[in-house]
Scaffold this motif. Structure first.
Motif, PDB file in Angstrom:
ATOM      1  N   TYR A  48      -1.638  -3.904   1.480  1.00 53.25           N
ATOM      2  CA  TYR A  48      -1.207  -4.272   0.125  1.00 53.25           C
ATOM      3  C   TYR A  48      -2.244  -3.781  -0.882  1.00 53.25           C
ATOM      4  O   TYR A  48      -3.430  -4.094  -0.764  1.00 53.25           O
ATOM      5  N   SER A  81      -2.919  -3.992  -4.880  1.00 55.50           N
ATOM      6  CA  SER A  81      -2.449  -4.723  -6.060  1.00 55.50           C
ATOM      7  C   SER A  81      -3.243  -4.354  -7.300  1.00 55.50           C
ATOM      8  O   SER A  81      -4.459  -4.165  -7.244  1.00 55.50           O
ATOM      9  N   TYR A 137       1.281  -5.710 -10.153  1.00 56.34           N
ATOM     10  CA  TYR A 137       2.109  -4.718  -9.459  1.00 56.34           C
ATOM     11  C   TYR A 137       1.482  -4.515  -8.086  1.00 56.34           C
ATOM     12  O   TYR A 137       0.290  -4.188  -7.972  1.00 56.34           O
ATOM     13  N   THR A 138       2.259  -4.716  -7.035  1.00 56.18           N
ATOM     14  CA  THR A 138       1.747  -4.594  -5.668  1.00 56.18           C
ATOM     15  C   THR A 138       2.593  -3.609  -4.878  1.00 56.18           C
ATOM     16  O   THR A 138       3.819  -3.729  -4.835  1.00 56.18           O
ATOM     17  N   ASP A 139       1.903  -2.656  -4.266  1.00 52.94           N
ATOM     18  CA  ASP A 139       2.555  -1.651  -3.425  1.00 52.94           C
ATOM     19  C   ASP A 139       2.136  -1.924  -1.987  1.00 52.94           C
ATOM     20  O   ASP A 139       0.943  -1.930  -1.677  1.00 52.94           O
ATOM     21  N   LYS A 166       2.476  -1.020   2.199  1.00 56.33           N
ATOM     22  CA  LYS A 166       2.823  -0.021   3.208  1.00 56.33           C
ATOM     23  C   LYS A 166       2.842  -0.687   4.587  1.00 56.33           C
ATOM     24  O   LYS A 166       2.228  -1.702   4.803  1.00 56.33           O
ATOM     25  N   ASP A 182       8.261   0.158   3.179  1.00 53.31           N
ATOM     26  CA  ASP A 182       7.377  -0.073   2.033  1.00 53.31           C
ATOM     27  C   ASP A 182       8.051  -1.105   1.125  1.00 53.31           C
ATOM     28  O   ASP A 182       9.288  -1.219   1.106  1.00 53.31           O
ATOM     29  N   THR A 229       7.638  -2.888  -3.015  1.00 55.16           N
ATOM     30  CA  THR A 229       6.944  -3.018  -4.296  1.00 55.16           C
ATOM     31  C   THR A 229       7.297  -4.382  -4.892  1.00 55.16           C
ATOM     32  O   THR A 229       8.455  -4.818  -4.816  1.00 55.16           O
ATOM     33  N   LYS A 241       6.556  -6.634  -8.474  1.00 55.19           N
ATOM     34  CA  LYS A 241       5.977  -6.635  -9.814  1.00 55.19           C
ATOM     35  C   LYS A 241       6.484  -7.845 -10.578  1.00 55.19           C
ATOM     36  O   LYS A 241       7.557  -8.389 -10.266  1.00 55.19           O
TER      37      LYS A 241
END
Length: 686
Positions: free
Chosen positions: A475, A477, A497-499, A501, A548, A550, A552
């Motif tokens: 993660y 962020s 906002y967190t991406d 994988k 994945d 996302t 937000k």
């Protein structure tokens, strides 16, 4: 409404020895309501003003907990703006932040005084057996967002740290009894005193007997609660340099619950009722040393044991945690470093639900953290950077760095920003275990009819298998926040906002080629052989780290004190959660969804020693297969005498009988309708 006279009447004759404090004006301080004037420890692992913290922090104060009429920690957490708190039935909860809440939320770290309640099997918390006396809670610190730097793996979406009172503040006696239309009796008794002139102690006990819900979805409700607890805490301060803490408790619970599961040869997921019996025990010891005016060190050792038993699953979990930490200040630099070790012993008896094929019965974790805060410009600009290195037996070493900035351009204004990386290590369910799930019907698998109902309706045994190739979820962020406080109002805004994988999902590959020989038998007209072959076939679905996500959104909290004896608080939270899925996979937890929550709270004192505390929540979300709902919890508190007080509380008002959680695909639990509840409490400080 029932109450045991055997429990109630002795309480009425408890002899008052000391007087209790009535509702005081300082309880209504604006910053106290918002928790911004307290020294919080969860965000930096050392005491720091909540207002000056570079995290999205909310501190639930003891005054709010006491006045709210809550009877459990999950109920109290309903007062935290931005926290997702959904009730499955009368004893089960789904709680998370900045994501999707599930029965076992695996990305939220929950602690009591810094002792982790994390279990690697589910990476979850059994909220229904988390039994901390609410009257002994000093505050609950809630970090919305990443806490991996300080607290390690699985603190991706947030940290909840329940801080209990020092026993020096709980000397004397306390007793309370609550009853209502859903609670037969909820009784508490605590007594504390001094230990020579070097320390203090308290011991406490709790008894709860609660009813089932009024209405179930597919089965009659069975969610009764029978629970009893004993606990203690002792604090020692032999001199100015040393202090110590020792505490522990044991809770026995018998919880009625409704489930779905495959429990016979039909391979069909069926509904049934069962009782979950659990014993949760824990002990924690902490030693703190003030080495100099600018340096402190702390050693904490804790033990946790959980036994759970029901007809189809038996578990035995035990862990030992050792944490060492040192903090010191040198000129404009504050440095924190620490070491940790955790040993987990895990045993699950194999059942019709579950088997394990890699025989993990113990796991070890260890790591180190370092964090530096540099005051770039005095009282204006601070830079914080650090990382935590963790090693676990499933995925090896993990690195969780973070960088934060605090900027205070003028008094009472603060902005902060953060970039953080955290990981969620796989649970043993994802790594090691195999679950039997609802069998796949032949007609659904092929999309065709054979003309033989015995074949078309047959459910092939289907398993959801752990996969030792699953990876840790990563993660990353980005957070930005702003705070302002004035005499009569304050504001706290945080955005994120967190991406993510390597998110674990379910690979729906049924390996259709295994059915070719069966198809050949069917084409040859060998129907009995076809059916025989189907009973010998199974479909294996695997966890895979191929998705994945996302996430937000933002959290806004505004506090306003229009008059001296009234505090109000308004909040709005928005979360947008989206998957990026490759072909042939399905999410394991949650769906693409949006979650909105409107929040209002009022704390009003009137006449002499009367108070009304109310919390309104309007919840709008498409993540839980439920309708939107609005609920009001309201309590009238009356300090009758300096010793005696009473309260009447209404909970879940205006929403009628409603479902708060219906993602039954993600859990074996069957939820029930949540109803309005009225409780009556009488308590005494003596």
């Amino acid at each position: 409404m029932k109450i045991s006279q055997r429990l109630f009447w002795p309480l009425l004759f408890v002899c008052p020895l000391v007087t209790a404090e009535p509702f005081e004006d300082e309880d209504l301080d604006l910053d106290a309501l918002m928790g911004m004037d307290v020294q919080a420890t969860s965000a930096m692992k050392r005491a720091q003003s909540a207002f000056d913290t570079a995290s999205s922090i909310y501190v639930l104060s003891k005054e709010q907990i006491t006045k709210s009429g809550a009877t459990s920690v999950p109920e109290a957490l309903k007062m935290v703006p931005g926290l997702i708190v959904r009730q499955l039935d009368n004893n089960q909860w789904a709680i998370s932040s900045r994501g999707i809440a599930s029965r076992f939320s695996s990305k939220l770290l929950v602690m009591i005084d810094g002792q982790s309640l994390y279990t690697p099997k589910f990476a979850a918390v059994y909220w229904e057996t988390l039994n901390v006396p609410l009257y002994d809670i000093e505050r609950i610190e809630v970090i919305r967002g990443q806490g991996g730097l300080l607290w390690g793996s699985n603190a991706n979406n947030g940290v909840i740290n329940i801080i209990t009172k020092n026993s020096i503040d709980t000397r004397g006696g306390y007793a309370s009894v609550t009853t209502g239309n859903q609670i037969n009796v909820d009784a508490n008794l605590r007594y504390g005193g001094d230990i020579s002139n070097k320390g203090s102690y308290r011991v406490y006990g709790h008894l709860k007997d609660a009813n089932e819900s009024q209405k179930g979805i597919s089965l009659p409700p069975n969610d009764t609660t029978k629970q009893n607890s004993l606990g203690f805490r002792a604090d020692f301060t032999p001199n100015d340099a040393w202090s110590g803490l020792l505490q522990g408790d044991v809770t026995h619970s018998t919880l009625g619950q409704n489930y779905r599961g495959v429990v016979d040869e039909t391979n069909e997921n069926i509904s049934f009722s069962d009782d979950l019996k659990r014993t949760d025990s824990r002990i924690m010891a902490r030693l703190e040393n003030r080495m100099s005016p600018d340096a402190n060190q702390m050693l904490q050792i804790s033990w946790l044991k959980q036994n759970g038993s029901q007809n189809y699953i038996k578990e035995d979990f035990e862990s030992i945690d050792i944490d060492y930490q040192m903090n010191f200040i040198y000129q404009s630099l504050q440095l924190d470093w620490g070491l940790n070790y955790r040993y987990n012993s895990i045993s699950f008896a194999e059942s019709v639900f579950l088997d394990s094929d890699k025989n993990f019965d113990s796991l070890k974790q260890y790591g180190a953290l370092v964090q530096a805060q540099y005051n770039v410009t005095p009282d204006t600009l601070d830079f914080i950077i650090g990382t935590k290195l963790d090693h676990n037996d499933l995925t090896g070493w993990e690195n969780q760095p973070s960088a934060r900035l605090i900027y205070k351009p003028v008094d009472n204004h603060l902005t902060w920003g953060a970039i953080s990386r955290s990981v969620r290590t796989p649970t043993l369910i994802e790594f090691n275990d195999n679950f039997k799930v609802n069998g796949t019907e032949i007609k659904d698998l092929t999309g065709l009819s054979s003309g033989f109902d015995q074949i078309d309706d047959y459910r092939i045994a289907t398993y959801l298998n752990g996969n030792d190739k699953v990876k840790s979820e990563n993660y990353l962020s980005y957070e930005l926040g702003y705070r302002f406080t004035a005499n009569d109002w304050s504001l706290d805004l945080s955005t994120y906002y967190t991406d993510a994988k390597n998110v674990a999902v379910i690979d729906m590959n049924t390996h259709a080629e295994q059915f070719t020989p069966i198809l050949n038998l069917f084409l040859a007209g060998k129907i009995p052989e076809v059916f025989q072959a189907l009973t010998m076939t199974r479909i294996d679905l695997d966890f895979a780290s191929v998705a994945d996500t996302t996430t937000k959104g933002f959290d806004l909290v505004v506090s306003w004190q229009p008059i001296d004896n009234l505090n109000t608080e308004f909040g709005y939270s928005y979360t947008d959660y989206n998957y990026d899925l490759p072909p042939r996979v399905e999410p394991a937890i949650g769906y693409d969804s949006k979650n909105r929550q409107l929040f209002a709270k009022a704390d009003y004192s009137f006449l002499t020693n009367h108070n009304v505390f109310a919390t309104l929540r309007a919840v709008n979300s498409n993540a839980y297969n439920t309708d939107n709902y609005t609920t009001l919890d309201i309590s009238w508190n009356w300090q009758v005498t300096p010793v005696w007080s009473t309260a009447v509380s209404g909970k879940n008002l205006f929403s009628g009988s409603h479902i708060e959680y219906s993602n039954t695909r993600e859990t074996y639990t069957l939820p029930n309708y949540i109803d309005e509840c009225i409780t009556f409490t009488i308590s005494a400080n003596f």
